[in-house]
Write an enzyme that holds these catalytic residues in place. Structure first.
Site, PDB file in Angstrom:
ATOM      1  N   LYS A  23       1.138  -1.635   0.096  1.00  0.00           N
ATOM      2  CA  LYS A  23      -0.174   0.194  -0.074  1.00  0.00           C
ATOM      3  C   LYS A  23       1.061   1.490   0.178  1.00  0.00           C
ATOM      4  O   LYS A  23       1.441   1.621   0.673  1.00  0.00           O
ATOM      5  CB  LYS A  23      -0.584  -0.031   1.167  1.00  0.00           C
ATOM      6  N   ASP A  67      -1.542  -1.991  -4.460  1.00  0.00           N
ATOM      7  CA  ASP A  67      -2.712  -2.092  -3.820  1.00  0.00           C
ATOM      8  C   ASP A  67      -3.656  -1.205  -4.377  1.00  0.00           C
ATOM      9  O   ASP A  67      -2.489   0.555  -4.088  1.00  0.00           O
ATOM     10  CB  ASP A  67      -2.671  -2.548  -2.398  1.00  0.00           C
ATOM     11  N   GLN A 126     -10.034  -0.996  -9.115  1.00  0.00           N
ATOM     12  CA  GLN A 126     -10.809  -1.194  -9.116  1.00  0.00           C
ATOM     13  C   GLN A 126     -12.270  -1.244  -9.822  1.00  0.00           C
ATOM     14  O   GLN A 126     -12.096  -0.262 -10.604  1.00  0.00           O
ATOM     15  CB  GLN A 126     -11.086   0.010  -7.603  1.00  0.00           C
ATOM     16  N   ARG A 179      -4.407  -6.436 -11.175  1.00  0.00           N
ATOM     17  CA  ARG A 179      -5.046  -7.054 -10.343  1.00  0.00           C
ATOM     18  C   ARG A 179      -6.753  -6.641 -10.515  1.00  0.00           C
ATOM     19  O   ARG A 179      -6.895  -5.737 -10.262  1.00  0.00           O
ATOM     20  CB  ARG A 179      -4.781  -7.389  -8.526  1.00  0.00           C
ATOM     21  N   LYS A 238     -12.976  -5.711  -7.206  1.00  0.00           N
ATOM     22  CA  LYS A 238     -14.505  -4.551  -6.949  1.00  0.00           C
ATOM     23  C   LYS A 238     -14.441  -3.557  -6.758  1.00  0.00           C
ATOM     24  O   LYS A 238     -15.056  -2.336  -7.157  1.00  0.00           O
ATOM     25  CB  LYS A 238     -15.926  -5.584  -6.499  1.00  0.00           C
ATOM     26  N   GLY A 239     -14.454  -2.698  -5.397  1.00  0.00           N
ATOM     27  CA  GLY A 239     -13.463  -2.301  -4.693  1.00  0.00           C
ATOM     28  C   GLY A 239     -14.163  -1.683  -3.942  1.00  0.00           C
ATOM     29  O   GLY A 239     -15.622  -2.244  -3.726  1.00  0.00           O
ATOM     30  N   THR A 261     -11.820 -11.891  -6.574  1.00  0.00           N
ATOM     31  CA  THR A 261     -13.263 -11.836  -6.576  1.00  0.00           C
ATOM     32  C   THR A 261     -13.708 -13.781  -6.031  1.00  0.00           C
ATOM     33  O   THR A 261     -13.149 -13.754  -5.984  1.00  0.00           O
ATOM     34  CB  THR A 261     -13.708 -12.310  -7.653  1.00  0.00           C
ATOM     35  N   ARG A 266     -13.085  -5.318   9.873  1.00  0.00           N
ATOM     36  CA  ARG A 266     -13.375  -5.044   7.458  1.00  0.00           C
ATOM     37  C   ARG A 266     -13.605  -6.263   7.694  1.00  0.00           C
ATOM     38  O   ARG A 266     -14.677  -6.389   6.698  1.00  0.00           O
ATOM     39  CB  ARG A 266     -12.074  -4.036   6.973  1.00  0.00           C
ATOM     40  N   ARG A 267     -12.587  -7.271   7.968  1.00  0.00           N
ATOM     41  CA  ARG A 267     -13.365  -8.866   7.111  1.00  0.00           C
ATOM     42  C   ARG A 267     -14.186  -9.412   7.403  1.00  0.00           C
ATOM     43  O   ARG A 267     -14.927  -9.920   6.667  1.00  0.00           O
ATOM     44  CB  ARG A 267     -12.200  -9.328   7.389  1.00  0.00           C
TER      45      ARG A 267
END
Length: 316
Positions: free
Chosen positions: A109, A143, A172, A193, A196-197, A235, A297-298
């Site tokens: 990142k 990323d 994205q 890569r 979707k975002g 995905t 978040r996951r």
């Protein structure tokens, strides 16, 4: 940078208040990081807190034919010393990983490398990583983050792409600028890569309707297979996976000429099924001490898991 979850009502994004409160609550974070009750959930989604633990998980995944992309947990840094420390740790990852996994990559990142502090310093840090990766036969995946740093991320990537065309960048599908972003690479298309975002974006910047985003992803997947080198498809969506498979068959593209990418701890049976079918599969494998924001978040992607996690925290 908050992510957005969607309600059952089509097209209306609703911030998950529980997630936002939990991910930003330092008291909960302190309790969670010390609690033995949260460890089974953490271990499912995170490879460990140390590089040694992450490399052990890497070898386990490699043993069943799954490649990895190691990700050092941590987001935007606050000073250049932190960005230099993150860069040094990534170089250590590359050096430690090379003799143990020939196919592994690292995911970076740019906010972690200092993009919000100094674009110039960030690019220098990224080039250090790219040079180290090339020297050790490794590759780097950049990323994509929130649109507040997305434009600058692409500009840095484009400049580095000239010298390091093996580097991959996340794109994205939900972003309204994606078509233009890809065409601006001209006759030197990048490895991407496709995701979707999931960041909280405004409607003039991104498509917010879930079905429209899926349709856009499928459209870009077809385009990527036809026009880009070695695309990767991030995905877990069965419809998107089937679109990739069907399009590859129609275009006569070999199963090893692209790859599926998924998150650690998500749909392992599907990952192994795809490997058995002859497809390349790579797992995004996070590790480090800064796992709490990532994990909440996951967890939010499956509310039942989030509630189980928070009950473990409260119970401890």
């Amino acid at each position: 940078m908050p992510q957005t979850l969607y309600s059952d009502q089509k097209g209306i994004p609703v911030p998950n208040k529980l997630l936002l409160a939990a991910s930003e609550n330092k008291k909960l974070e302190r309790i969670a990081t010390k609690s033995k009750l949260t460890r089974p959930i953490v271990q499912r989604y995170v490879a460990g807190t140390t590089l040694a633990e992450a490399l052990d998980v890497t070898e386990q995944l490699n043993s069943v034919g799954i490649d990895v992309s190691l990700d050092l947990l941590g987001e935007s840094v606050h000073d250049l010393k932190q960005s230099e420390a993150a860069t040094a740790e990534y170089i250590r990852v590359i050096e430690g990983m090379a003799p143990r996994s020939a196919s592994a990559t690292v995911s970076v990142k740019l906010s972690q490398l200092g993009i919000v502090i100094s674009s110039e310093s960030c690019e220098k840090n990224l080039r250090r990583l790219l040079e180290a990766a090339r020297a050790h036969g490794c590759e780097v995946e950049v990323d994509m983050e929130h649109s507040s740093v997305g434009r600058e991320t692409l500009e840095i990537f484009r400049r580095c792409h000239v010298e390091y065309p093996e580097t991959r960048v996340a794109i994205q599908a939900c972003m309204r600028s994606t078509f233009q972003d890809l065409y601006e690479f001209g006759d030197k298309p990048p490895k991407i890569r496709l995701v979707k975002g999931a960041f909280d974006e405004k409607v003039d910047v991104a498509i917010l309707d879930r079905d429209d985003v899926t349709a856009q992803y499928q459209h870009f997947a077809k385009w990527a297979l036809a026009n880009l080198p070695d695309p990767a498809f991030g995905t877990h969506d069965d419809a998107c996976i089937e679109t990739v498979k069907r399009t590859a068959r129609e275009l006569g593209i070999d199963k090893r000429s692209f790859e599926f990418q998924m998150l650690q701890g998500v749909r392992r049976e599907l990952q192994e099924e795809l490997v058995r079918e002859g497809y390349r599969v790579r797992v995004y494998l996070p590790y480090g001490t800064e796992w709490y924001p990532y994990l909440t978040r996951r967890m939010a992607e499956k509310p039942a898991n989030l509630l189980l996690f928070l009950r473990s925290v409260v119970g401890s």
